[in-house]
Scaffold this active site. Structure first.
Site, PDB file in Angstrom:
ATOM      1  N   ASP A  39      32.920  39.234  43.118  1.00  0.00           N
ATOM      2  CA  ASP A  39      31.710  39.983  43.426  1.00  0.00           C
ATOM      3  C   ASP A  39      30.460  39.184  43.066  1.00  0.00           C
ATOM      4  O   ASP A  39      30.527  38.132  42.424  1.00  0.00           O
ATOM      5  CB  ASP A  39      31.696  41.300  42.653  1.00  0.00           C
TER       6      ASP A  39
ATOM      7  N   TYR B 257      41.860  37.003  34.747  1.00  0.00           N
ATOM      8  CA  TYR B 257      40.419  37.136  34.536  1.00  0.00           C
ATOM      9  C   TYR B 257      40.141  37.269  33.044  1.00  0.00           C
ATOM     10  O   TYR B 257      40.939  37.839  32.297  1.00  0.00           O
ATOM     11  CB  TYR B 257      39.868  38.382  35.236  1.00  0.00           C
TER      12      TYR B 257
END
Length: 321
Positions: free
Chosen positions: A62, A131
């Site tokens: 994003d 992540y």
């Protein structure tokens, strides 16, 4: 029809200056920036129907999210690939890697360009993604140099409570409370690891007998015991959330982080988090946290012989047992 070669591109980027990965008209994105560079290096007109030079990525990030190791693939014809050589005395793939790196802006780094093995698909062949979300809370000192990749919050986090919340995410679940599905997709994902930990405060070069803000440092043979200051490790004291899953739905990681932080500062309790896991419905209280603390750290793939079968299996829409 001209045969195509599939290239694997390993790269990293600072997401702070990009509106995410995916190409958008008149907006700076990672994919758009790299594809523009490819068209220039390979002298291919934009929107060429015979050589579109479109990247397929392991995981779309994003706006504002970073990647220390992202993977994408590119299908290209041999004659076009050979244009990368120019006056360089190097194989075409090596020449493309070097020319891309020189042309791209400094917030994108190409680690490697290589010919992909048979069956490789950057997105669908991946086994798992890792992540890490980094936070500086009230317990640690805030280093302004890290403001682009660390979120600062003015609270002390309860890591024990946050880890109890994170443990609820392990396994196969519908993360509909924390994510948005793609059209025709699902929010069912398998989380393999999810944990919070504080990076120990330690000096980069320990010196015997020197008292630092972190305490007395030990020494290695040959260190200068008269040194008055010991350089600290840059990440000392940060709170890090590490999550590994087969894939992630849109906003999933940042929304999970936001929910865990709400538990960690006492704004929400563990029963609330359990309810969000039990009823996968987006209702406004589990939105995503700020993007700058999130980095895609790693993408794992199976052995070459299993790449095609993995890609075929993961294309199927998943359901819960």
């Amino acid at each position: 029809m001209t045969a195509m070669t599939r290239l694997r591109i390993d790269l990293a980027y600072d997401g702070g200056g990009f509106y995410g990965w995916a190409t958008q008209p008149d907006i700076r994105t990672v994919q758009g920036t790299i594809e523009d560079a490819l068209h220039k290096v390979l002298r291919v007109p934009e929107h060429d129907p015979d050589e579109p030079l479109r990247l397929v990525v392991a995981g779309r990030t994003d706006t504002g999210v970073h990647a220390s190791h992202q993977v994408c693939h590119l299908d290209i014809t041999e004659p076009t690939l050979e244009r990368a050589v120019g006056h360089m005395k190097a194989p075409a793939v090596t020449a493309l890697e070097h020319r891309l790196q020189r042309l791209l802006p400094t917030d994108i780094t190409i680690h490697r360009v290589s010919v992909a093995p048979d069956g490789f698909d950057a997105r669908f062949s991946a086994l798992e993604r890792t992540y890490v979300y980094r936070i500086a809370d009230r317990t640690g000192e805030v280093d302004p140099r890290l403001r682009g990749c660390v979120l600062h919050i003015d609270d002390t986090l309860d890591l024990e409570a946050m880890n109890r919340a994170a443990a609820m995410t392990l396994g196969l679940h519908d993360f509909g409370s924390f994510a948005t599905p793609n059209p025709g997709g699902t929010t069912i994902r398998e989380v393999k690891r999810a944990s919070w930990a504080r990076v120990p405060s330690r000096p980069l070069v320990p010196v015997h007998g020197v008292v630092t803000a972190q305490g007395t440092a030990d020494s290695h043979d040959g260190d200068d015991a008269t040194t008055g200051y010991v350089t600290p490790t840059l990440e000392s004291g940060l709170v890090c959330f590490t999550i590994v899953a087969d894939a992630f739905a849109r906003n999933m990681v940042r929304s999970l982080v936001n929910a865990c932080v709400a538990v960690g500062i006492g704004k929400r309790d563990l029963d609330w988090f359990a309810g969000k896991m039990a009823v996968p419905k987006r209702e406004g209280s589990t939105g995503p946290i700020a993007p700058q603390g999130l980095t895609l750290e790693h993408v794992a793939y199976p052995p070459d012989s299993e790449l095609a079968s993995r890609a075929e299996a993961i294309r199927a829409v998943r359901t819960l047992p």
